[in-house]
Design a protein around this motif. Structure first.
Motif, mmCIF file in Angstrom:
data_model
loop_
_atom_site.group_PDB
_atom_site.id
_atom_site.type_symbol
_atom_site.label_atom_id
_atom_site.label_comp_id
_atom_site.label_asym_id
_atom_site.label_seq_id
_atom_site.Cartn_x
_atom_site.Cartn_y
_atom_site.Cartn_z
ATOM 1 N N ALA A 287 0.808 -1.468 -0.151
ATOM 2 C CA ALA A 287 0.179 0.290 0.194
ATOM 3 C C ALA A 287 0.784 0.957 0.245
ATOM 4 N N LYS A 288 1.785 1.832 0.880
ATOM 5 C CA LYS A 288 2.715 2.028 0.635
ATOM 6 C C LYS A 288 3.065 2.128 -0.332
ATOM 7 N N ALA A 289 4.121 1.641 -0.845
ATOM 8 C CA ALA A 289 4.338 1.823 -1.871
ATOM 9 C C ALA A 289 3.663 2.109 -3.407
ATOM 10 N N THR A 290 2.709 1.726 -3.244
ATOM 11 C CA THR A 290 1.594 1.987 -4.262
ATOM 12 C C THR A 290 1.497 4.113 -4.309
ATOM 13 N N CYS A 291 1.580 3.799 -2.686
ATOM 14 C CA CYS A 291 1.072 5.750 -2.678
ATOM 15 C C CYS A 291 2.277 6.515 -2.865
#
Length: 501
Positions: A287-291
């Motif tokens: 999720a963090k990588a996507t954001c």
């Protein structure tokens, strides 16, 4: 200090040391899902160290991948393709391939495509250099925004980027693939990706994606599910609201794309009339990588960006071998033992005051390393901790020596201690200020590995000043109050003066 107060002080110090030792060295399960990882366990974030945490868990090492912007290939790929043409004895293709990637444009282990990188086939154009610089900057900033402990970034020959992620980072495959996405950020609606209609940005003059989207963030629900949260501007919300008013009666999906790559997609079951939208992900790291990826495209995305490809993900062992973790612990323990022996031999029972002071210093430092997100246990961290320990030892020994001299001249122990700390204060203060300033200056200008060492050392110097001037003096006063022969406690002796006949 009275004996009762001294006893309370020593007991509280011992309890604090025991508590800090437990949380800094012991890892345990809190429930069936979550575990508490101690500061020492954080060696699993480091690429250089290797060792066993338990019989089934090996730490250290990592995975690396190379990023090649459009027009750049590796020497390995060049030789492989060229060899295939030569094996087929296709002279025309061999000549064309050599013209496509001329030796004049070779840079280290990289070959540059003539039509993309040069205007004359002999020198690299300034425009291509500028595009390469922007592309590498964007990919680097994406990884830096992830704040992955133990990550390493290296620009290769000026035209490619090598990224190494620690073994413990579970979203490495997704990060390696997705961080290579370049191009403009768009949002589209439709039954499938190919037929979806682009709604952001609108097809009108001077429209940019920032007019419709504010930002992307992460959120974790009580059940542990992680989400990517999309925040719309009022204009973006209004457009989506009108475009999805019939979503309940149709098969509609929303697609967030960077260039030609879909990053996030989801089914729209009802009209979107809220300023935010949620997408579930497999883990908090993904999720963090996507954001990070979407925020980067929101800020830098351009339809004319160079495309980027990445090489195969390669598994790499711990740089210093599988036994490095055990060896570094042995070396650190030997250094602590050497310091302890010196203080006990030189100062007798006063060595216990130093030992309590040092253990409070050591476990406080480990707790800070555990708590500060960008710090982790590594060779650089341990060396910084060891160097700070030496500074503490010197800072504690200095007033001890001053007190020894004062006592030898006939002063009482209380007077000797006060005088010793008064005389040594500015020496200790100046030493710590200079070392701390130097450490944080290096931290501000250095690369990742050295920055970790510098910050840890600067932090250690701060703790050393506090422990040597306050904690050490308190421990000395507390422990010495229980002995009537204070000189013997510290192995201090009076100077013998012979009478003249």
């Amino acid at each position: 200090m009275g004996k009762i107060r001294s006893a309370i002080c020593i007991a509280l110090s011992a309890l604090l040391i025991a508590a800090l030792c437990f949380f800094c060295t012991i890892s345990f399960k809190m429930n069936n899902i979550e575990s508490f990882h101690s500061a020492v366990r954080m060696t699993d974030a480091d690429i250089t160290l290797g060792g066993e945490i338990d019989e089934d868990y090996y730490v250290g090492g990592g995975y690396s991948a190379m990023y090649y912007p459009e027009g750049v290939i590796s020497a390995k790929d060049y030789e492989k393709e060229l060899s295939a043409y030569e094996a087929a004895e296709d002279t025309e293709k061999v000549d064309d391939y050599k013209k496509k990637y001329p030796e004049a444009l070779k840079s280290g282990g990289l070959y540059l495509e003539s039509e993309v990188a040069s205007e004359d086939g002999k020198t690299v154009s300034d425009s291509f250099k500028a595009k390469i610089e922007k592309t590498i900057k964007v990919v680097k900033e994406r990884y830096e925004a992830l704040h992955v402990d133990g990550m390493k970034l290296e620009v290769v020959s000026g035209y490619a980027l090598k990224v190494t992620l620690p073994r413990i980072y579970s979203a490495r495959s997704y990060a390696f693939q997705s961080m290579a996405y370049t191009g403009a950020l768009t949002v589209s609606l439709g039954s499938d990706e190919n037929s979806a209609e682009t709604v952001f940005p609108e097809n009108k003059k001077n429209a940019v994606i920032g007019d419709y989207l504010k930002s992307f963030s992460t959120r974790t629900a009580a059940d542990g599910t992680s989400y990517v949260v999309v925040s719309f501007t009022s204009l973006g919300k209004d457009i989506l609201e009108s475009k999805t008013e019939d979503a309940e009666n149709s098969s509609t999906n929303v697609f967030y794309k960077i260039g030609d790559n879909v990053v996030v997609q989801g089914k729209v079951d009802s009209q979107i009339d809220q300023p935010t939208m949620y997408f579930g992900t497999s883990s908090s790291e993904s999720a963090k990588a996507t954001c990070v990826l979407l925020n980067s495209a929101l800020e830098y995305g351009d339809a004319d960006d160079l495309t980027v490809s990445y090489g195969d993900m390669l598994k790499i062992p711990a740089t210093f071998g599988e036994n490095a973790l055990m060896l570094i612990y042995i070396a650190f323990a030997a250094a602590i033992l050497a310091m302890a022996i010196f203080f006990f031999v030189r100062y007798g029972l006063l060595g216990f005051a130093y030992l309590f002071t040092y253990l409070l210093f050591l476990f406080s430092m480990l707790l800070c390393i555990w708590a500060i997100p960008f710090l982790y246990m590594s060779v650089g961290t341990v060396l910084a901790l060891l160097l700070a320990s030496v500074v503490l030892a010197i800072s504690c020994a200095l007033p001890y020596e001053y007190a020894r001299k004062e006592y030898a001249l006939g002063r009482t122990m209380t007077s000797s201690v006060k005088s010793a700390y008064k005389k040594s204060f500015w020496h200790i203060f100046d030493l710590h200020v200079v070392l701390a300033a130097l450490a944080f200056i290096i931290y501000g200008i250095s690369l990742t590995g050295l920055a970790t060492f510098a910050f840890t050392f600067g932090l250690g110097v701060g703790f050393s000043a506090l422990c040597s001037l306050l904690v050490g003096r308190l421990q000395w006063a507390s422990m010495m109050s229980f002995t009537p022969k204070k000189g013997n406690f510290c192995r201090f002796k009076r100077e013998e003066v012979e009478d003249d006949d």
